[in-house]
Design a protein around this motif. Structure first.
Motif, PDB file in Angstrom:
ATOM      1  N   VAL A  48       0.832  -1.087   0.279  1.00  0.00           N
ATOM      2  CA  VAL A  48      -0.300   0.027   0.220  1.00  0.00           C
ATOM      3  C   VAL A  48       0.643   1.721   0.089  1.00  0.00           C
ATOM      4  N   LYS A  49       0.654   2.256  -0.824  1.00  0.00           N
ATOM      5  CA  LYS A  49       1.751   2.805  -0.595  1.00  0.00           C
ATOM      6  C   LYS A  49       0.822   4.196  -1.024  1.00  0.00           C
ATOM      7  N   ARG A  50       0.875   5.847  -0.476  1.00  0.00           N
ATOM      8  CA  ARG A  50       0.173   6.423  -0.493  1.00  0.00           C
ATOM      9  C   ARG A  50       0.812   7.437  -2.320  1.00  0.00           C
ATOM     10  N   ALA A  51      -0.347   8.386  -2.775  1.00  0.00           N
ATOM     11  CA  ALA A  51       0.602   8.397  -4.126  1.00  0.00           C
ATOM     12  C   ALA A  51      -0.729  10.298  -4.457  1.00  0.00           C
ATOM     13  N   LEU A  57      -3.364   0.601  -4.021  1.00  0.00           N
ATOM     14  CA  LEU A  57      -2.720  -1.050  -3.305  1.00  0.00           C
ATOM     15  C   LEU A  57      -2.112  -1.775  -4.517  1.00  0.00           C
ATOM     16  N   ASP A  58      -1.196  -2.894  -4.461  1.00  0.00           N
ATOM     17  CA  ASP A  58      -0.344  -3.225  -5.555  1.00  0.00           C
ATOM     18  C   ASP A  58      -0.722  -4.601  -4.821  1.00  0.00           C
ATOM     19  N   TYR A  59      -0.736  -5.531  -5.549  1.00  0.00           N
ATOM     20  CA  TYR A  59      -0.835  -6.956  -5.140  1.00  0.00           C
ATOM     21  C   TYR A  59      -0.571  -8.382  -5.971  1.00  0.00           C
ATOM     22  N   GLN A  60       0.389  -9.380  -6.143  1.00  0.00           N
ATOM     23  CA  GLN A  60       0.424  -9.890  -7.245  1.00  0.00           C
ATOM     24  C   GLN A  60       0.608 -11.161  -5.341  1.00  0.00           C
ATOM     25  N   ALA A  85     -10.856  -4.612  -0.898  1.00  0.00           N
ATOM     26  CA  ALA A  85      -9.705  -3.605   0.636  1.00  0.00           C
ATOM     27  C   ALA A  85     -10.315  -2.797   1.152  1.00  0.00           C
ATOM     28  N   ALA A  86     -10.219  -2.941   2.394  1.00  0.00           N
ATOM     29  CA  ALA A  86     -10.860  -1.359   3.303  1.00  0.00           C
ATOM     30  C   ALA A  86      -9.973  -0.950   3.993  1.00  0.00           C
ATOM     31  N   VAL A  87      -9.505   0.082   4.446  1.00  0.00           N
ATOM     32  CA  VAL A  87      -9.208   1.152   4.457  1.00  0.00           C
ATOM     33  C   VAL A  87      -9.918   1.437   6.345  1.00  0.00           C
ATOM     34  N   ARG A 145      -6.641   2.584  -6.552  1.00  0.00           N
ATOM     35  CA  ARG A 145      -7.125   3.054  -6.176  1.00  0.00           C
ATOM     36  C   ARG A 145      -7.978   2.893  -4.194  1.00  0.00           C
ATOM     37  N   ILE A 146      -7.547   3.081  -3.934  1.00  0.00           N
ATOM     38  CA  ILE A 146      -8.859   2.590  -2.653  1.00  0.00           C
ATOM     39  C   ILE A 146      -9.188   3.431  -1.747  1.00  0.00           C
TER      40      ILE A 146
END
Length: 194
Positions: A48-51, A57-60, A85-87, A145-146
């Motif tokens: 999870v990153k701030r942009a 969120l990135d996942y593999q 995804a839940a924040v 974007r979450i």
């Protein structure tokens, strides 16, 4: 000095050395572990990153489908995979506050007449030549974007609960009655936001 072992009587089982018993137990455990990991979702990466003030969120994931799931797909039964995804914002005085929740659902279906795989997300569809190619876009997502920046307060601590699963509730009703454990396919993780 060697200990003298009494001769074995006819019809009595021979003694098995302790090392062979341990080796047999070890082989049985390895076989069981291989069978348990033959199907499922292995989450290779989750970040999870701030942009631009938003959370992305990135996942593999590596998907291993059971033979019964693959057979259903090859017979033309569409399957649905859901990523969610839940924040949440940490609160010490009450339950944590859910700030945002998003999900994506992919429909994977085999077209027997054209021998092609169709993957749909919302109103968009893409056609693939093999099952592994069809599973690739839903097992690898980046820049999803979450949460909007306006929902995130500076100085607060947040975390994300992520899940990826085969959505068996969207199977045809006759199939929902007799779902075995080999149809349970999913993974859940929690990640802190830096």
């Amino acid at each position: 000095m060697r200990r003298h072992q009494p001769p074995l009587l006819p019809g009595t089982p021979q003694r098995v050395p302790r090392a062979l018993r341990w080796l047999g137990t070890l082989l049985a455990l390895l076989t069981l572990c291989t069978a348990l990991h033959a199907q499922g979702v292995d989450l290779a990466g989750l970040r999870v990153k701030r942009a631009d003030g938003e959370l992305a969120l990135d996942y593999q994931a590596r998907l291993s489908l059971s033979p019964s799931i693959e057979e259903a797909l090859h017979r033309g039964v569409p399957l649905y995979f859901t990523a969610q995804a839940a924040v949440y914002r940490n609160r010490w005085y009450w339950r944590d506050e859910r700030v945002a929740r998003v999900n994506r659902t992919w429909r994977v279906a085999y077209q027997p007449l054209t021998a092609q795989w169709r993957v749909s997300l919302g109103g968009l569809s893409q056609v693939y030549g093999s099952l592994s190619e069809a599973l690739a876009p839903l097992s690898r997502v980046s820049g999803w974007r979450i949460a909007d920046g306006e929902k995130l307060e500076s100085g607060e601590r947040y975390y994300v609960e992520f899940s990826f699963r085969l959505d068996s509730s969207q199977l045809p009703p006759p199939m929902q009655v007799d779902i075995g454990s080999d149809w349970k396919l999913g993974v859940e993780r929690t990640v802190r936001v830096d």
